[in-house]
Design an enzyme around this catalytic site. Structure first.
Site, short mmCIF file in Angstrom:
data_model
loop_
_atom_site.label_atom_id
_atom_site.label_comp_id
_atom_site.label_asym_id
_atom_site.label_seq_id
_atom_site.Cartn_x
_atom_site.Cartn_y
_atom_site.Cartn_z
N HIS A 240 0.81 -1.21 0.00
CA HIS A 240 0.00 0.00 0.00
C HIS A 240 0.85 1.26 0.00
O HIS A 240 1.94 1.32 0.55
CB HIS A 240 -0.98 0.01 1.18
CG HIS A 240 -0.34 -0.12 2.53
ND1 HIS A 240 -1.06 -0.15 3.69
CD2 HIS A 240 0.96 -0.22 2.92
CE1 HIS A 240 -0.25 -0.26 4.72
NE2 HIS A 240 0.98 -0.30 4.27
N ASN A 241 0.31 2.26 -0.68
CA ASN A 241 0.89 3.61 -0.74
C ASN A 241 2.25 3.67 -1.43
O ASN A 241 2.98 4.65 -1.30
CB ASN A 241 1.01 4.22 0.67
CG ASN A 241 -0.33 4.51 1.30
OD1 ASN A 241 -0.85 3.68 2.05
ND2 ASN A 241 -0.91 5.65 0.99
#
Length: 346
Positions: A240-241
């Site tokens: 994620h991210n």
């Protein structure tokens, strides 16, 4: 469909060496050549096959030097590997494209499907999802609620695009890949781990190819990004991210931890592991099984854990294999030194 060697040469800006009228109608590996086939030679390990191959035409690098005559007609080009890639792309584009929507597909009434698409059996397209023109969705592909897919994108069987995620134009998502599963976010508490809701999305830009069973996780907030032209092999994990820069390529089993920024035109070998919350510069090359705990500058070519310059890694590996002998020699030298000290002391 048949083509003559001269026609092929004109398409790829090559030079014919041999019979310009030699005809081809298929592709074959040089070691499995047969009449009517075109092969290529770009790796010197396979040079011996060119003297006996039965292929009618062989693409070779302009600089290739041969020790004896060959039976096949040669087409010399700047890069045989690039030339065969171009020919295979042209060949693939000539295949008839499927069009139509299967009666066994489920498309929510609020979803939009563009023109000239193929929607196979048991495809599921969720509420307010948008599918662009010319897309191909193979059986059992899933596009979630309010997800968007650009034009001319192909999604293979059992690939899943979660809700609200975005996939660009001219992308290929292979079987079983997952775009937008929850990022790995948990907060330790007194009774275990509390899940941190992942309310962001994934954005896949144009001309991206994602391999089978590869996962790109949705962000906690904002978006995880896979930029234009990125190519991910099978079994890659993008956490994620993260932000994967344009035209970066990753081999199988690479793992990139959360909130890491990877630059443009990077190349990662198989099983490379990237730590979280770091920055990898542009044009970085990492050898297979490299483990990266910290940020890297532009243009570095590294290998190992922690990674070091590749030439140093290979030299160190050679020494490592000799460590038992070196250890024995040092012990013998130490004994000799101790004996000399004893004699000198007396």
């Amino acid at each position: 469909m048949e083509f003559k060697a001269q026609q092929i040469a004109e398409l790829i800006q090559g030079r014919v060496e041999g019979d310009p009228n030699a005809t081809i109608n298929t592709f074959a590996k040089i070691e499995e050549g047969k009449p009517g086939a075109i092969s290529f030679l770009s790796n010197s390990k396979y040079t011996n096959y060119i003297y006996d191959t039965e292929s009618s035409v062989v693409l070779v690098d302009e600089a290739l030097k041969l020790d004896k005559p060959v039976k096949a007609t040669l087409i010399r080009v700047k890069s045989a590997y690039e030339a065969v890639a171009k020919l295979l792309q042209m060949y693939d584009s000539m295949k008839p494209k499927k069009v139509g929507i299967s009666s066994l597909a489920f498309i929510d009434p609020t979803a939009k499907v563009g023109e000239n698409c193929y929607i196979g059996p048991f495809v599921a397209i969720g509420p307010e999802a948008v599918i662009g023109d010319g897309c191909v969705l193979h059986p059992h592909a899933t596009v979630g609620e309010k997800a968007t897919v650009g034009n001319n994108t192909e999604i293979y069987s059992n690939a899943v695009i979660y809700h609200h995620c975005k996939v660009g134009n001219n992308c290929i998502l292979h079987a079983g890949c997952v775009i937008g599963a929850d990022g790995f976010g948990f907060a330790p508490g007194a009774n275990g781990y509390d899940k941190i809701p992942q309310i962001g999305i994934v954005t896949i830009e144009d001309n991206v190819e994602i391999g089978a069973n590869t996962c790109v996780d949705r962000s906690t907030m904002g978006s995880t990004y896979v930029r234009k032209g990125v190519k991910l092999d099978n079994l890659v994990q993008i956490a994620h991210n993260t932000d994967i820069g344009e035209n970066t390529v990753m081999s199988s089993q690479v793992g990139v931890a959360g909130s890491t920024k990877v630059g443009q035109w990077c190349m990662f070998g198989g099983q490379v592991g990237i730590s979280g919350h770091i920055t990898i510069g542009n044009g970085v090359k990492l050898g297979a099984q490299s483990g990266v705990p910290g940020s890297l500058k532009d243009g570095e070519a590294l290998m190992g854990t922690p990674p070091i310059p590749q030439t140093n890694f290979f030299r160190s590996s050679a020494i490592f294999r000799r460590l038992p002998d070196i250890y024995r020699q040092i012990n013998e030298m130490q004994k000799t030194i101790d004996e000399l000290k004893s004699k000198l002391g007396n």
